[in-house]
Design a protein around this motif. Structure first.
Motif, PDB file in Angstrom:
ATOM      1  N   SER A 182      47.682  -9.189  20.987  1.00  0.00           N
ATOM      2  CA  SER A 182      48.340 -10.213  21.772  1.00  0.00           C
ATOM      3  C   SER A 182      47.285 -11.208  22.237  1.00  0.00           C
ATOM      4  CB  SER A 182      49.037  -9.583  22.977  1.00  0.00           C
ATOM      5  OG  SER A 182      49.636 -10.572  23.776  1.00  0.00           O
ATOM      6  N   GLN A 183      47.469 -12.469  21.888  1.00  0.00           N
ATOM      7  CA  GLN A 183      46.519 -13.479  22.328  1.00  0.00           C
ATOM      8  C   GLN A 183      46.917 -13.967  23.710  1.00  0.00           C
ATOM      9  OE1 GLN A 183      45.865 -16.870  19.778  1.00  0.00           O
ATOM     10  NE2 GLN A 183      43.870 -17.216  20.694  1.00  0.00           N
ATOM     11  N   ALA A 184      45.976 -13.906  24.617  1.00  0.00           N
ATOM     12  CA  ALA A 184      46.217 -14.353  25.983  1.00  0.00           C
ATOM     13  C   ALA A 184      45.952 -15.844  26.096  1.00  0.00           C
ATOM     14  CB  ALA A 184      45.320 -13.582  26.944  1.00  0.00           C
ATOM     15  N   GLU A 185      46.627 -16.491  27.020  1.00  0.00           N
ATOM     16  CA  GLU A 185      46.452 -17.927  27.208  1.00  0.00           C
ATOM     17  C   GLU A 185      45.200 -18.234  28.011  1.00  0.00           C
ATOM     18  OE1 GLU A 185      49.997 -19.626  28.820  1.00  0.00           O
ATOM     19  OE2 GLU A 185      51.253 -18.774  27.256  1.00  0.00           O
ATOM     20  N   ASP A 186      44.867 -17.353  28.931  1.00  0.00           N
ATOM     21  CA  ASP A 186      43.713 -17.578  29.787  1.00  0.00           C
ATOM     22  C   ASP A 186      42.626 -16.563  29.479  1.00  0.00           C
ATOM     23  OD1 ASP A 186      45.062 -19.615  31.216  1.00  0.00           O
ATOM     24  OD2 ASP A 186      46.075 -18.091  32.422  1.00  0.00           O
ATOM     25  N   SER A 187      41.453 -16.813  29.998  1.00  0.00           N
ATOM     26  CA  SER A 187      40.355 -15.876  29.857  1.00  0.00           C
ATOM     27  C   SER A 187      40.747 -14.554  30.509  1.00  0.00           C
ATOM     28  CB  SER A 187      39.107 -16.447  30.522  1.00  0.00           C
ATOM     29  OG  SER A 187      38.008 -15.642  30.231  1.00  0.00           O
ATOM     30  N   LEU A 188      40.366 -13.471  29.885  1.00  0.00           N
ATOM     31  CA  LEU A 188      40.786 -12.158  30.368  1.00  0.00           C
ATOM     32  C   LEU A 188      39.806 -11.540  31.357  1.00  0.00           C
ATOM     33  CD1 LEU A 188      42.032 -10.558  27.060  1.00  0.00           C
ATOM     34  CD2 LEU A 188      43.403 -11.241  29.003  1.00  0.00           C
ATOM     35  N   GLU A 189      40.366 -10.861  32.310  1.00  0.00           N
ATOM     36  CA  GLU A 189      39.623 -10.039  33.256  1.00  0.00           C
ATOM     37  C   GLU A 189      40.375  -8.715  33.333  1.00  0.00           C
ATOM     38  OE1 GLU A 189      39.423 -11.952  37.034  1.00  0.00           O
ATOM     39  OE2 GLU A 189      38.604 -13.799  36.213  1.00  0.00           O
ATOM     40  N   ALA A 193      41.970  -2.514  24.176  1.00  0.00           N
ATOM     41  CA  ALA A 193      40.752  -3.301  24.364  1.00  0.00           C
ATOM     42  C   ALA A 193      41.103  -4.759  24.618  1.00  0.00           C
ATOM     43  CB  ALA A 193      39.873  -3.185  23.117  1.00  0.00           C
ATOM     44  N   ALA A 194      40.229  -5.445  25.329  1.00  0.00           N
ATOM     45  CA  ALA A 194      40.419  -6.862  25.594  1.00  0.00           C
ATOM     46  C   ALA A 194      39.069  -7.553  25.568  1.00  0.00           C
ATOM     47  CB  ALA A 194      41.089  -7.068  26.949  1.00  0.00           C
ATOM     48  N   GLY A 195      39.072  -8.776  25.056  1.00  0.00           N
ATOM     49  CA  GLY A 195      37.829  -9.529  25.017  1.00  0.00           C
ATOM     50  C   GLY A 195      38.013 -10.863  24.329  1.00  0.00           C
ATOM     51  N   GLU A 196      36.945 -11.620  24.295  1.00  0.00           N
ATOM     52  CA  GLU A 196      36.943 -12.951  23.703  1.00  0.00           C
ATOM     53  C   GLU A 196      36.612 -12.873  22.214  1.00  0.00           C
ATOM     54  OE1 GLU A 196      37.583 -15.982  25.123  1.00  0.00           O
ATOM     55  OE2 GLU A 196      38.037 -15.081  27.050  1.00  0.00           O
ATOM     56  N   THR A 197      37.292 -13.689  21.429  1.00  0.00           N
ATOM     57  CA  THR A 197      37.003 -13.853  20.005  1.00  0.00           C
ATOM     58  C   THR A 197      36.808 -15.346  19.773  1.00  0.00           C
ATOM     59  OG1 THR A 197      39.278 -14.250  19.272  1.00  0.00           O
ATOM     60  CG2 THR A 197      38.592 -11.942  19.482  1.00  0.00           C
ATOM     61  N   PRO A 198      36.387 -15.737  18.589  1.00  0.00           N
ATOM     62  CA  PRO A 198      36.297 -17.181  18.322  1.00  0.00           C
ATOM     63  C   PRO A 198      37.649 -17.880  18.461  1.00  0.00           C
ATOM     64  CG  PRO A 198      35.044 -15.958  16.695  1.00  0.00           C
ATOM     65  CD  PRO A 198      35.786 -14.946  17.520  1.00  0.00           C
ATOM     66  N   GLU A 199      38.748 -17.124  18.301  1.00  0.00           N
ATOM     67  CA  GLU A 199      40.092 -17.702  18.429  1.00  0.00           C
ATOM     68  C   GLU A 199      40.603 -17.683  19.866  1.00  0.00           C
ATOM     69  OE1 GLU A 199      39.400 -15.188  16.232  1.00  0.00           O
ATOM     70  OE2 GLU A 199      39.235 -16.421  14.444  1.00  0.00           O
ATOM     71  N   GLY A 200      39.829 -17.140  20.791  1.00  0.00           N
ATOM     72  CA  GLY A 200      40.250 -17.048  22.181  1.00  0.00           C
ATOM     73  C   GLY A 200      40.347 -15.618  22.651  1.00  0.00           C
ATOM     74  N   ARG A 204      37.240   0.908  14.494  1.00  0.00           N
ATOM     75  CA  ARG A 204      38.223   0.609  15.532  1.00  0.00           C
ATOM     76  C   ARG A 204      37.874  -0.738  16.156  1.00  0.00           C
ATOM     77  NH1 ARG A 204      42.497   3.814  16.168  1.00  0.00           N
ATOM     78  NH2 ARG A 204      42.097   5.986  15.775  1.00  0.00           N
ATOM     79  N   PRO A 205      38.869  -1.531  16.508  1.00  0.00           N
ATOM     80  CA  PRO A 205      38.589  -2.859  17.059  1.00  0.00           C
ATOM     81  C   PRO A 205      38.214  -2.782  18.527  1.00  0.00           C
ATOM     82  CG  PRO A 205      40.921  -2.504  16.949  1.00  0.00           C
ATOM     83  CD  PRO A 205      40.273  -1.298  16.332  1.00  0.00           C
ATOM     84  N   THR A 206      37.077  -2.170  18.802  1.00  0.00           N
ATOM     85  CA  THR A 206      36.593  -2.106  20.183  1.00  0.00           C
ATOM     86  C   THR A 206      36.127  -3.491  20.597  1.00  0.00           C
ATOM     87  OG1 THR A 206      34.419  -1.459  19.419  1.00  0.00           O
ATOM     88  CG2 THR A 206      35.942   0.321  19.990  1.00  0.00           C
ATOM     89  N   PRO A 207      36.062  -3.757  21.871  1.00  0.00           N
ATOM     90  CA  PRO A 207      35.700  -5.100  22.327  1.00  0.00           C
ATOM     91  C   PRO A 207      34.433  -5.677  21.712  1.00  0.00           C
ATOM     92  CG  PRO A 207      36.567  -3.872  24.144  1.00  0.00           C
ATOM     93  CD  PRO A 207      36.464  -2.908  22.977  1.00  0.00           C
ATOM     94  N   PRO A 208      33.356  -4.888  21.458  1.00  0.00           N
ATOM     95  CA  PRO A 208      32.194  -5.519  20.826  1.00  0.00           C
ATOM     96  C   PRO A 208      32.517  -6.111  19.464  1.00  0.00           C
ATOM     97  CG  PRO A 208      31.582  -3.422  21.743  1.00  0.00           C
ATOM     98  CD  PRO A 208      33.076  -3.534  21.856  1.00  0.00           C
ATOM     99  N   ALA A 209      33.497  -5.540  18.743  1.00  0.00           N
ATOM    100  CA  ALA A 209      33.859  -6.044  17.420  1.00  0.00           C
ATOM    101  C   ALA A 209      34.701  -7.312  17.524  1.00  0.00           C
ATOM    102  CB  ALA A 209      34.623  -4.972  16.644  1.00  0.00           C
ATOM    103  N   LEU A 210      35.180  -7.634  18.710  1.00  0.00           N
ATOM    104  CA  LEU A 210      35.999  -8.819  18.887  1.00  0.00           C
ATOM    105  C   LEU A 210      35.172 -10.096  18.829  1.00  0.00           C
ATOM    106  CD1 LEU A 210      38.409  -7.671  21.710  1.00  0.00           C
ATOM    107  CD2 LEU A 210      38.939  -7.964  19.302  1.00  0.00           C
ATOM    108  N   ARG A 211      33.915  -9.987  19.041  1.00  0.00           N
ATOM    109  CA  ARG A 211      33.055 -11.186  19.048  1.00  0.00           C
ATOM    110  C   ARG A 211      32.835 -11.717  17.687  1.00  0.00           C
ATOM    111  NH1 ARG A 211      31.033 -14.015  22.904  1.00  0.00           N
ATOM    112  NH2 ARG A 211      31.336 -13.138  24.891  1.00  0.00           N
TER     113      ARG A 211
END
Length: 176
Positions: free
Chosen positions: A81-88, A132-139, A169-176
């Motif tokens: 799920s792509q979030a609209e805002d930066s995640l915390e 997991a949650a984090g930033e990717t190049p797509e947001g 597994r798509p852990t947050p470090p892999a999201l970058r």
């Protein structure tokens, strides 16, 4: 390299259309006859339903299920799920709370390397979920990766080679 795998996966995202089997069906007769408390199997449809409800409760964005083809274990659900805002972590709290209300038990935090990425491990009826949650190049993205031992379908007698060495597994470090 991991980011490329996630990007390739994102390109193949599609909405999963299964709305049925939102609840597992009965327990084996032998276990019921023995008087043991047996939890019903958790179906792929029920897991997807749990994820949809959690994303809806959080209002984080549209949930997409990734079709990983026949090469993957039949009891695996991968959604994003792509979030609209930066995640915390506070923004993902409604998702965690909804999953817990649905019977998912948090068993620990997902180890992460990136300071802006985070995640948890949850379990329910022989299923394990990496949230997991984090930033990717797509947001910012929230990733659900669940796999189970019982999901209402016959399991292969011999696991395919891809299960012997499953994809990362798509852990947050892999999201970058």
């Amino acid at each position: 390299m991991a980011a490329m795998a996630v990007t390739a996966t994102l390109a193949g995202c599609g909405g999963g259309g299964d709305k049925g089997d939102a609840a597992g069906e009965g327990a084996p007769a032998s276990a019921a006859a023995a008087g043991k408390a047996v939890r019903p199997e958790l179906t792929v449809g029920a897991v997807r339903s749990d994820f949809r409800e959690a994303v809806s409760a959080a209002g984080t964005g549209r949930l997409q299920f990734v079709d990983m083809g026949d090469s993957v274990h039949p009891c695996r659900v991968y959604g994003m799920s792509q979030a609209e805002d930066s995640l915390e972590p506070k923004a993902v709290e409604p998702i965690r709370n909804t999953l817990k209300e649905q019977g998912w038990q948090e068993t620990g935090e997902l180890p992460v390397e990136e300071p802006d990425a985070f995640g948890w491990v949850l379990e329910k009826n022989q299923w394990q979920l990496f949230l997991a949650a984090g930033e990717t190049p797509e947001g910012p993205w929230i990733v659900f990766d669940a796999s189970g031992e019982a999901c209402g379908v016959p399991l292969p007698s011999h696991p395919p080679a891809s299960e012997m060495a499953p994809p990362e597994r798509p852990t947050p470090p892999a999201l970058r």
